[in-house]
Write a protein that holds these residues in place. Structure first.
Motif, short mmCIF file in Angstrom:
data_model
loop_
_atom_site.label_atom_id
_atom_site.label_comp_id
_atom_site.label_asym_id
_atom_site.label_seq_id
_atom_site.Cartn_x
_atom_site.Cartn_y
_atom_site.Cartn_z
N MET A 171 6.90 -33.31 -0.31
CA MET A 171 7.17 -31.89 -0.22
C MET A 171 5.88 -31.11 -0.28
SD MET A 171 10.12 -30.12 -2.48
CE MET A 171 11.73 -30.42 -1.87
N GLY A 172 5.73 -30.05 0.55
CA GLY A 172 4.52 -29.22 0.56
C GLY A 172 4.46 -28.33 -0.66
N SER A 173 3.27 -27.83 -0.93
CA SER A 173 3.12 -26.94 -2.07
C SER A 173 3.60 -25.54 -1.72
CB SER A 173 1.65 -26.90 -2.51
OG SER A 173 0.86 -26.37 -1.48
N VAL A 174 4.03 -24.83 -2.71
CA VAL A 174 4.49 -23.46 -2.53
C VAL A 174 3.28 -22.55 -2.67
CG1 VAL A 174 5.96 -21.64 -3.45
CG2 VAL A 174 6.78 -23.99 -3.41
N VAL A 175 3.06 -21.71 -1.68
CA VAL A 175 1.94 -20.77 -1.72
C VAL A 175 2.49 -19.39 -2.02
CG1 VAL A 175 0.08 -19.73 -0.39
CG2 VAL A 175 0.62 -22.13 -0.07
N SER A 176 1.95 -18.78 -3.04
CA SER A 176 2.37 -17.44 -3.41
C SER A 176 1.52 -16.43 -2.65
CB SER A 176 2.18 -17.25 -4.92
OG SER A 176 2.59 -15.98 -5.31
N ALA A 177 2.12 -15.34 -2.23
CA ALA A 177 1.39 -14.31 -1.50
C ALA A 177 1.87 -12.94 -1.94
CB ALA A 177 1.57 -14.48 0.00
N ALA A 178 0.96 -11.99 -1.90
CA ALA A 178 1.30 -10.62 -2.29
C ALA A 178 0.90 -9.67 -1.17
CB ALA A 178 0.57 -10.24 -3.57
N ASP A 179 1.69 -8.63 -0.98
CA ASP A 179 1.40 -7.58 -0.02
C ASP A 179 1.26 -6.27 -0.78
OD1 ASP A 179 1.63 -8.84 2.69
OD2 ASP A 179 3.59 -9.37 1.89
N ILE A 180 0.18 -5.56 -0.50
CA ILE A 180 -0.07 -4.25 -1.09
C ILE A 180 -0.17 -3.26 0.07
CG2 ILE A 180 -1.68 -2.84 -2.45
CD1 ILE A 180 -2.65 -5.52 -3.71
N TYR A 181 0.53 -2.15 -0.04
CA TYR A 181 0.55 -1.14 1.02
C TYR A 181 -0.16 0.13 0.56
CZ TYR A 181 3.80 -4.21 3.36
OH TYR A 181 4.36 -5.30 3.98
N VAL A 182 -0.95 0.71 1.49
CA VAL A 182 -1.69 1.93 1.22
C VAL A 182 -1.39 2.92 2.34
CG1 VAL A 182 -3.96 2.90 0.74
CG2 VAL A 182 -3.56 0.48 0.33
N SER A 183 -1.15 4.16 1.98
CA SER A 183 -0.88 5.20 2.96
C SER A 183 -1.43 6.53 2.45
CB SER A 183 0.64 5.34 3.17
OG SER A 183 0.94 6.49 3.93
N PRO A 184 -1.96 7.36 3.35
CA PRO A 184 -2.41 8.68 2.90
C PRO A 184 -1.28 9.50 2.28
CG PRO A 184 -3.18 8.26 5.13
CD PRO A 184 -2.24 7.15 4.77
N ASN A 185 -0.03 9.13 2.57
CA ASN A 185 1.12 9.83 2.00
C ASN A 185 1.64 9.18 0.72
OD1 ASN A 185 1.14 11.61 4.22
ND2 ASN A 185 2.25 10.11 5.43
N GLY A 186 0.97 8.13 0.26
CA GLY A 186 1.40 7.43 -0.95
C GLY A 186 0.93 8.12 -2.22
N LYS A 187 1.13 7.44 -3.33
CA LYS A 187 0.69 7.93 -4.64
C LYS A 187 0.12 6.74 -5.40
CE LYS A 187 4.24 11.47 -5.10
NZ LYS A 187 5.38 11.94 -5.87
N ASP A 188 -0.97 6.95 -6.10
CA ASP A 188 -1.57 5.85 -6.85
C ASP A 188 -0.74 5.43 -8.06
OD1 ASP A 188 -3.60 5.44 -5.06
OD2 ASP A 188 -5.12 6.51 -6.22
N THR A 189 0.27 6.20 -8.38
CA THR A 189 1.19 5.80 -9.45
C THR A 189 2.32 4.92 -8.91
OG1 THR A 189 2.39 7.89 -9.16
CG2 THR A 189 0.71 7.81 -10.90
N ASN A 190 2.40 4.77 -7.58
CA ASN A 190 3.40 3.90 -6.97
C ASN A 190 3.04 2.43 -7.20
OD1 ASN A 190 4.86 6.04 -5.99
ND2 ASN A 190 4.10 5.89 -3.90
N SER A 191 3.97 1.56 -6.85
CA SER A 191 3.79 0.12 -7.05
C SER A 191 2.92 -0.54 -5.99
CB SER A 191 5.16 -0.57 -7.05
OG SER A 191 5.75 -0.48 -5.76
N GLY A 192 2.79 0.08 -4.82
CA GLY A 192 2.06 -0.54 -3.73
C GLY A 192 2.98 -1.34 -2.81
N ALA A 193 4.28 -1.27 -3.05
CA ALA A 193 5.27 -1.91 -2.18
C ALA A 193 5.37 -1.11 -0.88
CB ALA A 193 6.63 -1.96 -2.87
N ALA A 194 5.95 -1.70 0.14
CA ALA A 194 6.07 -1.04 1.45
C ALA A 194 6.76 0.31 1.32
CB ALA A 194 6.81 -1.93 2.44
N GLU A 195 7.77 0.39 0.48
CA GLU A 195 8.53 1.64 0.33
C GLU A 195 7.91 2.57 -0.71
OE1 GLU A 195 9.85 -1.60 -2.18
OE2 GLU A 195 9.95 -1.48 -0.01
N ALA A 196 6.86 2.13 -1.39
CA ALA A 196 6.18 2.95 -2.41
C ALA A 196 4.68 2.66 -2.36
CB ALA A 196 6.75 2.65 -3.80
#
Length: 82
Positions: free
Chosen positions: A1-26
């Motif tokens: 069995m292959g190893s499980v690779v963990s990955a993270a996505d962080i989203y940045v937008s001029p309309n975002g807020k730095d208090t948001n989580s960095g998720a696509a919807e925040a």
């Protein structure tokens, strides 16, 4: 069995807020906030920082150091999203 690779996505937008989580919807608002969040995971899991189209004000120079690269197995990648 292959190893499980963990990955993270962080989203940045001029309309975002730095208090948001960095998720696509925040998305974060600044590249500096995304950099700090990515550093908490760098080298432990692959990280992709998705940068939305727009204008970003940089109150100070954004400096990348080796800690922003991750590792060969778990890289940190910044990419433009259209």
């Amino acid at each position: 069995m292959g190893s499980v690779v963990s990955a993270a996505d962080i989203y940045v937008s001029p309309n975002g807020k730095d208090t948001n989580s960095g998720a696509a919807e925040a998305p974060l608002a600044t590249l500096a906030a995304a950099q700090q969040k990515a550093r908490t995971m760098a080298g432990r899991e692959a990280v992709t920082v998705h940068v939305a189209d727009g204008v970003y004000y940089l109150p100070k120079t954004l400096v990348f150091t080796p800690e922003d690269s991750g590792s060969d197995e778990h890289p940190v990648v910044y990419k433009a999203d259209n």
